[in-house]
Design a protein around this motif. Structure first.
Motif, PDB file in Angstrom:
ATOM      1  N   LEU A  25      -2.492  -3.610  -8.734  1.00 18.47           N
ATOM      2  CA  LEU A  25      -2.664  -3.019 -10.060  1.00 18.47           C
ATOM      3  C   LEU A  25      -1.937  -1.677 -10.149  1.00 18.47           C
ATOM      4  O   LEU A  25      -1.277  -1.387 -11.150  1.00 18.47           O
ATOM      5  N   ALA A  26      -2.006  -0.879  -9.083  1.00 20.90           N
ATOM      6  CA  ALA A  26      -1.331   0.429  -9.084  1.00 20.90           C
ATOM      7  C   ALA A  26       0.177   0.287  -9.220  1.00 20.90           C
ATOM      8  O   ALA A  26       0.802   1.003 -10.010  1.00 20.90           O
ATOM      9  N   VAL A  27       0.782  -0.643  -8.468  1.00 25.99           N
ATOM     10  CA  VAL A  27       2.239  -0.794  -8.585  1.00 25.99           C
ATOM     11  C   VAL A  27       2.614  -1.407  -9.932  1.00 25.99           C
ATOM     12  O   VAL A  27       3.644  -1.052 -10.506  1.00 25.99           O
ATOM     13  N   HIS A  28       1.770  -2.298 -10.431  1.00 26.51           N
ATOM     14  CA  HIS A  28       2.013  -2.857 -11.771  1.00 26.51           C
ATOM     15  C   HIS A  28       2.018  -1.741 -12.802  1.00 26.51           C
ATOM     16  O   HIS A  28       2.912  -1.654 -13.644  1.00 26.51           O
ATOM     17  N   ASP A  29       1.018  -0.878 -12.737  1.00 28.94           N
ATOM     18  CA  ASP A  29       0.917   0.222 -13.695  1.00 28.94           C
ATOM     19  C   ASP A  29       2.063   1.219 -13.540  1.00 28.94           C
ATOM     20  O   ASP A  29       2.424   1.901 -14.497  1.00 28.94           O
TER      21      ASP A  29
ATOM     22  N   ALA B 103       0.823  -1.208   0.000  1.00 24.18           N
ATOM     23  CA  ALA B 103       0.000   0.000   0.000  1.00 24.18           C
ATOM     24  C   ALA B 103       0.860   1.262   0.000  1.00 24.18           C
ATOM     25  O   ALA B 103       0.553   2.225  -0.709  1.00 24.18           O
ATOM     26  N   LYS B 104       1.946   1.254   0.792  1.00 22.82           N
ATOM     27  CA  LYS B 104       2.841   2.408   0.809  1.00 22.82           C
ATOM     28  C   LYS B 104       3.454   2.647  -0.564  1.00 22.82           C
ATOM     29  O   LYS B 104       3.516   3.775  -1.047  1.00 22.82           O
TER      30      LYS B 104
ATOM     31  N   ASP C  45      -2.831 -14.158   1.732  1.00 20.08           N
ATOM     32  CA  ASP C  45      -4.076 -14.646   1.141  1.00 20.08           C
ATOM     33  C   ASP C  45      -5.154 -14.610   2.200  1.00 20.08           C
ATOM     34  O   ASP C  45      -4.848 -14.777   3.384  1.00 20.08           O
ATOM     35  N   PRO C  46      -6.396 -14.436   1.843  1.00 22.14           N
ATOM     36  CA  PRO C  46      -6.902 -14.078   0.524  1.00 22.14           C
ATOM     37  C   PRO C  46      -6.560 -12.625   0.191  1.00 22.14           C
ATOM     38  O   PRO C  46      -6.063 -11.883   1.035  1.00 22.14           O
ATOM     39  N   LEU C  47      -6.842 -12.260  -1.038  1.00 25.27           N
ATOM     40  CA  LEU C  47      -6.500 -10.934  -1.539  1.00 25.27           C
ATOM     41  C   LEU C  47      -7.753 -10.056  -1.581  1.00 25.27           C
ATOM     42  O   LEU C  47      -8.571 -10.190  -2.485  1.00 25.27           O
ATOM     43  N   PRO C  48      -7.916  -9.150  -0.615  1.00 21.02           N
ATOM     44  CA  PRO C  48      -9.083  -8.272  -0.625  1.00 21.02           C
ATOM     45  C   PRO C  48      -8.961  -7.209  -1.714  1.00 21.02           C
ATOM     46  O   PRO C  48      -7.867  -6.929  -2.221  1.00 21.02           O
ATOM     47  N   ARG C  49     -10.074  -6.606  -2.056  1.00 16.29           N
ATOM     48  CA  ARG C  49     -10.126  -5.617  -3.126  1.00 16.29           C
ATOM     49  C   ARG C  49      -9.080  -4.502  -2.974  1.00 16.29           C
ATOM     50  O   ARG C  49      -8.396  -4.174  -3.944  1.00 16.29           O
ATOM     51  N   PRO C  50      -8.904  -3.887  -1.782  1.00 16.38           N
ATOM     52  CA  PRO C  50      -7.890  -2.828  -1.687  1.00 16.38           C
ATOM     53  C   PRO C  50      -6.482  -3.337  -2.052  1.00 16.38           C
ATOM     54  O   PRO C  50      -5.714  -2.623  -2.688  1.00 16.38           O
ATOM     55  N   MET C  51      -6.175  -4.554  -1.666  1.00 11.96           N
ATOM     56  CA  MET C  51      -4.865  -5.106  -1.996  1.00 11.96           C
ATOM     57  C   MET C  51      -4.743  -5.349  -3.501  1.00 11.96           C
ATOM     58  O   MET C  51      -3.701  -5.068  -4.102  1.00 11.96           O
ATOM     59  N   LEU C  52      -5.806  -5.841  -4.112  1.00 11.43           N
ATOM     60  CA  LEU C  52      -5.791  -6.050  -5.566  1.00 11.43           C
ATOM     61  C   LEU C  52      -5.618  -4.723  -6.303  1.00 11.43           C
ATOM     62  O   LEU C  52      -4.874  -4.650  -7.291  1.00 11.43           O
TER      63      LEU C  52
ATOM     64  N   GLY D  44       5.079   0.258 -12.961  1.00 12.12           N
ATOM     65  CA  GLY D  44       6.273  -0.386 -13.495  1.00 12.12           C
ATOM     66  C   GLY D  44       6.808  -1.546 -12.692  1.00 12.12           C
ATOM     67  O   GLY D  44       7.797  -2.171 -13.089  1.00 12.12           O
ATOM     68  N   ALA D  45       6.214  -1.869 -11.561  1.00 11.20           N
ATOM     69  CA  ALA D  45       6.694  -2.985 -10.741  1.00 11.20           C
ATOM     70  C   ALA D  45       6.178  -4.319 -11.273  1.00 11.20           C
ATOM     71  O   ALA D  45       5.174  -4.374 -11.991  1.00 11.20           O
ATOM     72  N   THR D  46       6.861  -5.363 -10.903  1.00 10.79           N
ATOM     73  CA  THR D  46       6.402  -6.728 -11.159  1.00 10.79           C
ATOM     74  C   THR D  46       5.877  -7.273  -9.845  1.00 10.79           C
ATOM     75  O   THR D  46       6.571  -7.230  -8.835  1.00 10.79           O
ATOM     76  N   VAL D  47       4.644  -7.769  -9.864  1.00 14.86           N
ATOM     77  CA  VAL D  47       4.029  -8.332  -8.670  1.00 14.86           C
ATOM     78  C   VAL D  47       4.020  -9.845  -8.810  1.00 14.86           C
ATOM     79  O   VAL D  47       3.535 -10.382  -9.805  1.00 14.86           O
ATOM     80  N   MET D  48       4.586 -10.508  -7.823  1.00 14.70           N
ATOM     81  CA  MET D  48       4.606 -11.972  -7.815  1.00 14.70           C
ATOM     82  C   MET D  48       4.112 -12.453  -6.468  1.00 14.70           C
ATOM     83  O   MET D  48       4.203 -11.738  -5.474  1.00 14.70           O
ATOM     84  N   THR D  49       3.589 -13.653  -6.456  1.00 18.59           N
ATOM     85  CA  THR D  49       3.209 -14.260  -5.192  1.00 18.59           C
ATOM     86  C   THR D  49       4.246 -15.317  -4.856  1.00 18.59           C
ATOM     87  O   THR D  49       4.846 -15.917  -5.747  1.00 18.59           O
ATOM     88  N   ALA D  50       4.435 -15.529  -3.579  1.00 16.86           N
ATOM     89  CA  ALA D  50       5.390 -16.555  -3.140  1.00 16.86           C
ATOM     90  C   ALA D  50       4.689 -17.910  -3.208  1.00 16.86           C
ATOM     91  O   ALA D  50       4.374 -18.524  -2.206  1.00 16.86           O
ATOM     92  N   SER D  51       4.416 -18.331  -4.429  1.00 19.51           N
ATOM     93  CA  SER D  51       3.695 -19.583  -4.675  1.00 19.51           C
ATOM     94  C   SER D  51       4.592 -20.540  -5.443  1.00 19.51           C
ATOM     95  O   SER D  51       4.990 -20.249  -6.570  1.00 19.51           O
TER      96      SER D  51
END
Length: 186
Positions: free
Chosen positions: A134-138, A91-92, A123-130, A140-147
């Protein structure tokens, strides 16, 4: 190569240890910053501790030191990885709120158009987190899950950690020895 590694307060400090071990083995110069939240998680989880992480880092910074080199765009790095990345740190970064060195270094990484990889472990991923993802992706960041994947037939927790580490470091063009990639059936 020269990477900033941020460790935030999400559960999953063993991922950070695995990444630092791999980077150390590859001879990558690392600039480690560990948030106060991560220090609390380390204590609660009882796994890898701060000394385990700092022993593998080339340089270690206090998260309160906003005058550290990695807080400036003129300090050259090849990018930054935040592992694990908590929902609060996400979020920051999404909001450009740079109140500690970890979030400031991420902000600098984005503004300088360097690779920023965030390894989420919630997990789970609530709407604010999603929306923050999307904001960090837009930005320029790459978002990955530790899966971890399972096609390599892991037999231990270490092999699951190794899989995630290898995929994270793939984002920086780094090959982790011993990583088994997908091979199509013949």
């Amino acid at each position: 190569m020269n990477l900033v590694v941020g460790v935030s307060g999400g559960s999953g400090i063993p991922y950070a240890l695995s990444v630092l071990q791999a980077l150390h083995g590859l001879g990558v110069e690392t600039h480690l910053v560990v948030s106060s939240g991560a220090k609390r998680v380390m204590s609660a989880e009882g796994g890898p501790q701060l000394a385990d992480l700092t022993a593998l880092a080339s340089h270690v910074y206090d998260d309160r030191d906003l005058a550290a080199g990695i807080a400036s765009g003129s300090f050259r790095t090849d990018g930054m990885l935040v592992v694990p990345c908590s929902a609060g740190t996400l979020a920051k970064i999404a909001g450009g709120f740079a109140d500690n060195l970890l979030s400031r270094a991420a902000h600098v990484t984005l503004k300088e158009r360097r690779r920023l990889v965030l390894a989420l472990r919630e997990d789970p991923l609530p709407r604010p987190m999603l929306l923050n993802m999307l904001a960090v992706h837009d930005a320029g960041a790459t978002v990955m899950t530790a899966s971890a994947g399972f096609y390599h037939a892991p037999e231990s927790v270490e092999e699951l950690l190794h899989f995630v580490t290898a995929r994270l470091l793939d984002q920086f063009g780094l090959d982790v020895p011993g990583f088994r990639r997908w091979e199509s059936p013949r």
